[in-house]
Structures are given as structure tokens and as C-alpha cells.
Design a protein around this motif. Structure first.
Motif, PDB file in Angstrom:
ATOM      1  N   PHE A  35     -17.580  -3.316   0.705  1.00 50.49           N
ATOM      2  CA  PHE A  35     -16.769  -3.572  -0.482  1.00 50.49           C
ATOM      3  C   PHE A  35     -15.505  -2.731  -0.420  1.00 50.49           C
ATOM      4  CE2 PHE A  35     -21.180  -4.262  -1.743  1.00 50.49           C
ATOM      5  CZ  PHE A  35     -21.105  -5.535  -2.277  1.00 50.49           C
ATOM      6  N   VAL A  36     -14.399  -3.307  -0.835  1.00 48.10           N
ATOM      7  CA  VAL A  36     -13.135  -2.593  -0.878  1.00 48.10           C
ATOM      8  C   VAL A  36     -12.712  -2.509  -2.339  1.00 48.10           C
ATOM      9  CG1 VAL A  36     -10.734  -2.566  -0.130  1.00 48.10           C
ATOM     10  CG2 VAL A  36     -12.497  -3.474   1.391  1.00 48.10           C
ATOM     11  N   ASP A  37     -12.679  -1.288  -2.854  1.00 46.13           N
ATOM     12  CA  ASP A  37     -12.236  -1.049  -4.227  1.00 46.13           C
ATOM     13  C   ASP A  37     -10.799  -0.570  -4.154  1.00 46.13           C
ATOM     14  OD1 ASP A  37     -12.197  -0.737  -6.967  1.00 46.13           O
ATOM     15  OD2 ASP A  37     -13.343   1.134  -6.965  1.00 46.13           O
ATOM     16  N   THR A  38      -9.929  -1.237  -4.868  1.00 45.84           N
ATOM     17  CA  THR A  38      -8.509  -0.903  -4.818  1.00 45.84           C
ATOM     18  C   THR A  38      -8.055  -0.313  -6.146  1.00 45.84           C
ATOM     19  OG1 THR A  38      -7.779  -3.061  -5.644  1.00 45.84           O
ATOM     20  CG2 THR A  38      -8.052  -2.828  -3.249  1.00 45.84           C
ATOM     21  N   PRO A  39      -6.912   0.345  -6.132  1.00 47.56           N
ATOM     22  CA  PRO A  39      -6.323   0.737  -7.413  1.00 47.56           C
ATOM     23  C   PRO A  39      -6.021  -0.519  -8.222  1.00 47.56           C
ATOM     24  CG  PRO A  39      -5.152   1.750  -5.564  1.00 47.56           C
ATOM     25  CD  PRO A  39      -6.104   0.748  -4.993  1.00 47.56           C
ATOM     26  N   ARG A  88     -15.359  15.596   1.455  1.00 48.20           N
ATOM     27  CA  ARG A  88     -14.282  16.259   0.707  1.00 48.20           C
ATOM     28  C   ARG A  88     -13.599  15.273  -0.239  1.00 48.20           C
ATOM     29  NH1 ARG A  88     -10.089  20.029   3.620  1.00 48.20           N
ATOM     30  NH2 ARG A  88     -11.079  21.638   2.402  1.00 48.20           N
ATOM     31  N   PHE A  89     -13.322  14.070   0.245  1.00 48.58           N
ATOM     32  CA  PHE A  89     -12.699  13.057  -0.607  1.00 48.58           C
ATOM     33  C   PHE A  89     -13.634  12.694  -1.770  1.00 48.58           C
ATOM     34  CE2 PHE A  89     -12.077   8.705  -1.968  1.00 48.58           C
ATOM     35  CZ  PHE A  89     -10.720   8.692  -2.244  1.00 48.58           C
ATOM     36  N   LEU A  90     -14.921  12.504  -1.474  1.00 50.62           N
ATOM     37  CA  LEU A  90     -15.876  12.161  -2.523  1.00 50.62           C
ATOM     38  C   LEU A  90     -15.955  13.258  -3.576  1.00 50.62           C
ATOM     39  CD1 LEU A  90     -18.777  10.570  -0.441  1.00 50.62           C
ATOM     40  CD2 LEU A  90     -16.940   9.412  -1.682  1.00 50.62           C
ATOM     41  N   ALA A  91     -15.925  14.496  -3.146  1.00 53.95           N
ATOM     42  CA  ALA A  91     -15.945  15.612  -4.099  1.00 53.95           C
ATOM     43  C   ALA A  91     -14.707  15.591  -4.986  1.00 53.95           C
ATOM     44  CB  ALA A  91     -16.047  16.945  -3.355  1.00 53.95           C
ATOM     45  N   SER A  92     -13.563  15.266  -4.422  1.00 53.74           N
ATOM     46  CA  SER A  92     -12.348  15.199  -5.232  1.00 53.74           C
ATOM     47  C   SER A  92     -12.384  14.040  -6.216  1.00 53.74           C
ATOM     48  CB  SER A  92     -11.112  15.107  -4.330  1.00 53.74           C
ATOM     49  OG  SER A  92     -11.017  13.828  -3.731  1.00 53.74           O
ATOM     50  N   GLU A  93     -13.010  12.954  -5.842  1.00 48.34           N
ATOM     51  CA  GLU A  93     -13.151  11.817  -6.759  1.00 48.34           C
ATOM     52  C   GLU A  93     -14.027  12.177  -7.950  1.00 48.34           C
ATOM     53  OE1 GLU A  93     -12.207   8.003  -6.674  1.00 48.34           O
ATOM     54  OE2 GLU A  93     -10.658   9.401  -6.074  1.00 48.34           O
ATOM     55  N   ILE A  94     -15.111  12.884  -7.677  1.00 51.21           N
ATOM     56  CA  ILE A  94     -16.034  13.249  -8.747  1.00 51.21           C
ATOM     57  C   ILE A  94     -15.452  14.359  -9.601  1.00 51.21           C
ATOM     58  CG2 ILE A  94     -18.326  14.230  -9.224  1.00 51.21           C
ATOM     59  CD1 ILE A  94     -19.258  12.674  -6.708  1.00 51.21           C
ATOM     60  N   LEU A 121       0.902   1.613  -4.775  1.00 51.15           N
ATOM     61  CA  LEU A 121      -0.418   1.149  -5.203  1.00 51.15           C
ATOM     62  C   LEU A 121      -0.512  -0.367  -5.099  1.00 51.15           C
ATOM     63  CD1 LEU A 121      -1.019   3.468  -8.310  1.00 51.15           C
ATOM     64  CD2 LEU A 121      -2.008   3.688  -6.028  1.00 51.15           C
ATOM     65  N   ASN A 122       0.531  -1.071  -5.480  1.00 46.36           N
ATOM     66  CA  ASN A 122       0.520  -2.535  -5.401  1.00 46.36           C
ATOM     67  C   ASN A 122       0.458  -3.024  -3.961  1.00 46.36           C
ATOM     68  OD1 ASN A 122       0.557  -2.710  -8.154  1.00 46.36           O
ATOM     69  ND2 ASN A 122       2.705  -3.285  -8.317  1.00 46.36           N
ATOM     70  N   ARG A 123       1.138  -2.346  -3.051  1.00 47.77           N
ATOM     71  CA  ARG A 123       1.051  -2.714  -1.634  1.00 47.77           C
ATOM     72  C   ARG A 123      -0.379  -2.545  -1.129  1.00 47.77           C
ATOM     73  NH1 ARG A 123       6.225  -0.412  -1.205  1.00 47.77           N
ATOM     74  NH2 ARG A 123       5.362   1.593  -0.552  1.00 47.77           N
ATOM     75  N   THR A 124      -1.059  -1.517  -1.603  1.00 53.72           N
ATOM     76  CA  THR A 124      -2.453  -1.294  -1.219  1.00 53.72           C
ATOM     77  C   THR A 124      -3.319  -2.467  -1.675  1.00 53.72           C
ATOM     78  OG1 THR A 124      -2.202   1.107  -1.350  1.00 53.72           O
ATOM     79  CG2 THR A 124      -4.444   0.239  -1.510  1.00 53.72           C
ATOM     80  N   VAL A 125      -3.112  -2.907  -2.898  1.00 56.08           N
ATOM     81  CA  VAL A 125      -3.886  -4.029  -3.434  1.00 56.08           C
ATOM     82  C   VAL A 125      -3.614  -5.298  -2.619  1.00 56.08           C
ATOM     83  CG1 VAL A 125      -4.208  -5.552  -5.425  1.00 56.08           C
ATOM     84  CG2 VAL A 125      -3.974  -3.085  -5.772  1.00 56.08           C
ATOM     85  N   ARG A 164      -6.522   5.913  -7.298  1.00 55.50           N
ATOM     86  CA  ARG A 164      -5.235   5.940  -6.613  1.00 55.50           C
ATOM     87  C   ARG A 164      -5.360   5.607  -5.142  1.00 55.50           C
ATOM     88  NH1 ARG A 164      -1.224   8.981  -9.637  1.00 55.50           N
ATOM     89  NH2 ARG A 164      -1.607   8.234 -11.739  1.00 55.50           N
ATOM     90  N   HIS A 165      -6.595   5.407  -4.670  1.00 58.62           N
ATOM     91  CA  HIS A 165      -6.826   5.157  -3.251  1.00 58.62           C
ATOM     92  C   HIS A 165      -7.716   3.937  -3.074  1.00 58.62           C
ATOM     93  CE1 HIS A 165      -5.321   9.177  -2.299  1.00 58.62           C
ATOM     94  NE2 HIS A 165      -6.020   9.591  -3.340  1.00 58.62           N
TER      95      HIS A 165
END
Length: 172
Positions: free
Chosen positions: A36-40, A166-172, A54-58, A20-21
Motif C-alpha cells: 500500500f502507498v499512503d500519500t500526503p 527512525r522514520f517510524l519513531a518520528s511519525e509516532i 506534496l502534490n507531485r508526490t501524490v 508529509r511523506h
């Protein structure tokens, strides 16, 4: 992204639309620093505010990069892939990354698929690989290096992402 940076920094799931991010992954290899930029995933159903966001992010990410890695499963290409392919900016080199090559049973089946992909878009490179194989990932770095702009590194040499623990922990 996880294979490219050499560590799990982004969630992976068989469930669609898990990311989502926008997540930046960083890998320094020799004199080159890859960002590298990984998008939704691009949303085909634009009905909700979340999908539009999400589409605007992409789309904004596509305008900010030096090259686009268009990653698809080797030998597969669907309608959703075609819609995303149409979004690629014509002024940026696009590299076709045919991932999961290890799952292809007959490599000769790849030739007609590759020809059809070359007809769909003028890809700067075609890179068949398996992200599970470190040799393939290292080969990808060698192929990508000429597309990097020259200049000072944007991040510390040992950085993996611009996201917090903190963000990485939430992703995992």
C-alpha cells in the motif's frame, strides 16, 4: 494504512495535512503480498513550494500503482474529494472505500449516496467498511487480491514498511 498493515506505521491526526511523506505499508496474507502507498493529501492551495512538492508526490504515486483505493468517509463527499477524484488515472482500477461505516446512523441513507458516487466515477468496486473492524479489513484483502499482479513478493514476508525505525519513531 495502520489498519491495513496491522500496526501503527503512519501518523494519524485530526489536523489536516499531517502526512508529509509517501509511506509504503506491506501486508502478506496467505499467498498474496499487498503493498500500500499512503500519500500526503492533495493540496488545493498550490501557493507554496511545499504544497507543489506534496502534490507531485501524490501524482507520481498514482502512476506507479496497480489499483487506487479512493478512501472517503461513508456518506460524505466534498469539493476537495471531487478534485482528487478527477486526478484518478483512467487506466487504473479505482475502488471506492467508504470508511467509518460504523459512524453511519441510518444505513438506508447510504443508498442515494452510493448512487451519486457511481455517477461520479466508474469504480471497479464499492467497499463499505470500518477500518477499526478486523473482519472488514480482512474482507478488503479478499476484494483486493484479484487486482494484484502475479509475481514474486517485493518484500520479506514479515515486512511492514520500507521505512526505517527512525522514520517510524518520528511519525509516532
Amino acid at each position: 494504512l495502520n489498519a491495513l498493515v496491522g500496526q501503527k506505521i503512519s501518523i494519524t491526526s485530526r489536523k489536516a495535512q499531517t502526512t508529509r511523506h509517501r509511506i509504503t505499508g506491506i501486508r502478506t496474507v496467505g499467498p498474496a503480498q499487498f503493498v500500500f502507498v499512503d500519500t500526503p493529501g492533495f493540496q488545493m492551495k498550490h501557493g507554496t513550494a511545499l504544497h507543489r512538492t506534496l502534490n507531485r508526490t501524490v501524482l507520481s504515486s498514482l502512476s506507479e500503482v496497480d489499483a487506487v483505493l479512493f478512501v472517503v468517509e461513508a456518506g460524505r463527499f466534498g469539493l476537495d474529494d471531487a478534485k482528487v477524484l478527477a486526478l484518478l488515472p483512467p487506466d487504473k482500477p479505482a475502488l471506492l472505500i467508504a470508511n467509518k461505516l460504523d459512524a453511519v446512523k441510518r444505513r438506508n441513507d447510504m443508498l442515494p449516496w452510493l448512487k451519486s458516487m457511481q455517477e461520479r466515477h466508474a469504480f471497479a468496486e464499492f467497499v463499505p467498511m470500518s477500518a477499526r473492524k478486523d473482519d472488514d479489513v480482512q474482507r478488503l484483502f479478499q476484494i483486493l487480491a484479484p487486482y494484484l499482479p502475479e509475481g514474486p513478493w517485493m518484500h520479506e514476508e514479515d515486512a511492514l514498511t520500507d521505512r526505517s525505525d527512525r522514520f517510524l519513531a518520528s511519525e509516532i
